[in-house]
Scaffold this motif. Structure first.
Motif, PDB file in Angstrom:
ATOM      1  N   TYR A  26       0.835  -1.201   0.000  1.00 52.92           N
ATOM      2  CA  TYR A  26       0.000   0.000   0.000  1.00 52.92           C
ATOM      3  C   TYR A  26       0.875   1.258   0.000  1.00 52.92           C
ATOM      4  CZ  TYR A  26      -4.199   2.717   0.405  1.00 52.92           C
ATOM      5  OH  TYR A  26      -5.220   3.599   0.142  1.00 52.92           O
ATOM      6  N   THR A  27       2.008   1.204   0.672  1.00 50.68           N
ATOM      7  CA  THR A  27       2.936   2.341   0.659  1.00 50.68           C
ATOM      8  C   THR A  27       3.462   2.586  -0.747  1.00 50.68           C
ATOM      9  OG1 THR A  27       3.552   1.964   2.960  1.00 50.68           O
ATOM     10  CG2 THR A  27       5.107   3.229   1.610  1.00 50.68           C
ATOM     11  N   TYR A  28       3.850   1.526  -1.445  1.00 51.58           N
ATOM     12  CA  TYR A  28       4.297   1.675  -2.830  1.00 51.58           C
ATOM     13  C   TYR A  28       3.181   2.222  -3.710  1.00 51.58           C
ATOM     14  CZ  TYR A  28       8.890  -0.468  -2.273  1.00 51.58           C
ATOM     15  OH  TYR A  28      10.192  -0.728  -1.919  1.00 51.58           O
ATOM     16  N   LEU A  29       1.951   1.809  -3.461  1.00 54.30           N
ATOM     17  CA  LEU A  29       0.816   2.334  -4.221  1.00 54.30           C
ATOM     18  C   LEU A  29       0.707   3.843  -4.023  1.00 54.30           C
ATOM     19  CD1 LEU A  29      -1.778   2.058  -5.904  1.00 54.30           C
ATOM     20  CD2 LEU A  29      -2.962   1.425  -3.785  1.00 54.30           C
ATOM     21  N   GLN A  30       0.799   4.295  -2.782  1.00 53.90           N
ATOM     22  CA  GLN A  30       0.713   5.724  -2.487  1.00 53.90           C
ATOM     23  C   GLN A  30       1.875   6.506  -3.114  1.00 53.90           C
ATOM     24  OE1 GLN A  30      -2.117   6.964  -0.989  1.00 53.90           O
ATOM     25  NE2 GLN A  30      -2.677   4.834  -1.265  1.00 53.90           N
ATOM     26  N   HIS A  34       3.246   1.421  -9.014  1.00 58.78           N
ATOM     27  CA  HIS A  34       2.135   0.486  -9.110  1.00 58.78           C
ATOM     28  C   HIS A  34       2.569  -0.952  -9.358  1.00 58.78           C
ATOM     29  CE1 HIS A  34      -0.070   4.339 -10.378  1.00 58.78           C
ATOM     30  NE2 HIS A  34      -0.200   4.161  -9.083  1.00 58.78           N
ATOM     31  N   ALA A  35       3.631  -1.141 -10.098  1.00 58.40           N
ATOM     32  CA  ALA A  35       4.095  -2.510 -10.375  1.00 58.40           C
ATOM     33  C   ALA A  35       4.564  -3.186  -9.088  1.00 58.40           C
ATOM     34  CB  ALA A  35       5.206  -2.496 -11.416  1.00 58.40           C
ATOM     35  N   ARG A  36       5.371  -2.482  -8.322  1.00 55.04           N
ATOM     36  CA  ARG A  36       5.868  -3.057  -7.049  1.00 55.04           C
ATOM     37  C   ARG A  36       4.707  -3.226  -6.071  1.00 55.04           C
ATOM     38  NH1 ARG A  36       8.733  -6.499  -4.510  1.00 55.04           N
ATOM     39  NH2 ARG A  36       9.765  -5.793  -2.634  1.00 55.04           N
ATOM     40  N   LEU A  66      -5.837  -4.238  -3.401  1.00 54.74           N
ATOM     41  CA  LEU A  66      -5.366  -4.648  -4.721  1.00 54.74           C
ATOM     42  C   LEU A  66      -6.254  -4.040  -5.803  1.00 54.74           C
ATOM     43  CD1 LEU A  66      -3.490  -6.242  -6.568  1.00 54.74           C
ATOM     44  CD2 LEU A  66      -4.895  -8.281  -6.096  1.00 54.74           C
ATOM     45  N   GLY A  67      -7.546  -3.977  -5.552  1.00 47.18           N
ATOM     46  CA  GLY A  67      -8.454  -3.329  -6.500  1.00 47.18           C
ATOM     47  C   GLY A  67      -8.093  -1.873  -6.717  1.00 47.18           C
ATOM     48  N   LEU A  70      -5.096  -1.736  -9.006  1.00 49.20           N
ATOM     49  CA  LEU A  70      -5.448  -1.995 -10.406  1.00 49.20           C
ATOM     50  C   LEU A  70      -6.195  -0.814 -11.007  1.00 49.20           C
ATOM     51  CD1 LEU A  70      -6.458  -5.755 -10.109  1.00 49.20           C
ATOM     52  CD2 LEU A  70      -4.287  -4.792 -10.913  1.00 49.20           C
ATOM     53  N   MET A  71      -7.032  -0.149 -10.196  1.00 50.81           N
ATOM     54  CA  MET A  71      -7.734   1.044 -10.651  1.00 50.81           C
ATOM     55  C   MET A  71      -6.712   2.111 -11.045  1.00 50.81           C
ATOM     56  SD  MET A  71     -10.471   3.496  -8.621  1.00 50.81           S
ATOM     57  CE  MET A  71      -9.367   3.790  -7.243  1.00 50.81           C
ATOM     58  N   ALA A  72      -5.681   2.278 -10.241  1.00 54.05           N
ATOM     59  CA  ALA A  72      -4.647   3.276 -10.525  1.00 54.05           C
ATOM     60  C   ALA A  72      -3.914   2.976 -11.829  1.00 54.05           C
ATOM     61  CB  ALA A  72      -3.650   3.347  -9.366  1.00 54.05           C
ATOM     62  N   GLN A  73      -3.940   1.703 -12.234  1.00 54.36           N
ATOM     63  CA  GLN A  73      -3.279   1.296 -13.474  1.00 54.36           C
ATOM     64  C   GLN A  73      -4.228   1.310 -14.663  1.00 54.36           C
ATOM     65  OE1 GLN A  73      -0.603  -2.221 -13.020  1.00 54.36           O
ATOM     66  NE2 GLN A  73      -1.293  -2.159 -10.893  1.00 54.36           N
TER      67      GLN A  73
END
Length: 126
Positions: A26-30, A34-36, A66-67, A70-73
Motif C-alpha cells: 500500500y505504501t508503494y501504491l501511495q 504500481h508494479a511493485r 489490490l483493486g 489496479l484502478m490506478a493502473q
C-alpha cells in the motif's frame, strides 16, 4: 529490512508477515510505484487467503487494496471485481468497511458511473 527480519525469524505463513507485505504494498501504491505495489499486494492477499481463508475481513481488505492498485493502473474491469468482492467480504465479516466504501466511491467516480458512486457515498454519509 524489517520484512527481511520477519521472514528470517517467523514461519512463512505468519500473520505479521502478511501485515508487513500488505502495508509495504500500500505504501508503494501511495508512492505511485504500481508494479511493485501490485506484486506485494498480491503476495499479501495470497498469504491471507492461505492463513485466514476467503471469508476473513483481512482478506477482504487485501482484495480492496489490490483493486485500488489496479484502478490506478487503468485496469478497471479487474479493479471493480476486487473492489466489490473486498467490500462484500469485509461487510459480511463485520469488519471495518469505511475504506472499502471510499475505494468504491473513487472507482465509480473515476469511471463516470455516478449512480453507483452515490449509492456507496450514502453508506458513509459523505
Amino acid at each position: 529490512q524489517s520484512l527481511e527480519i520477519l521472514r528470517d525469524v517467523l514461519p512463512p505463513d505468519h500473520m505479521d508477515i502478511s501485515v508487513s507485505v500488505t502495508g509495504m504494498g500500500y505504501t508503494y501504491l501511495q508512492m505511485g510505484d504500481h508494479a511493485r505495489a501490485e506484486q506485494l499486494l498480491r503476495e499479501g492477499l495470497r498469504m491471507r487467503v492461505e492463513s485466514l481463508g476467503e471469508d476473513s475481513w483481512q482478506t477482504g481488505m487485501s482484495k480492496s487494496a489490490l483493486g485500488e492498485c489496479l484502478m490506478a493502473q487503468g485496469r478497471d474491469a479487474e479493479a471493480e471485481t476486487l473492489l466489490l468482492e473486498g467490500h462484500e467480504t469485509v461487510r459480511d465479516a463485520n469488519g471495518p468497511v469505511a475504506s472499502t466504501i471510499r475505494r468504491l466511491v473513487a472507482f465509480y467516480e473515476k469511471v463516470g458511473r455516478e449512480e453507483e458512486a452515490a449509492k456507496f457515498r450514502e453508506m458513509v454519509g459523505s
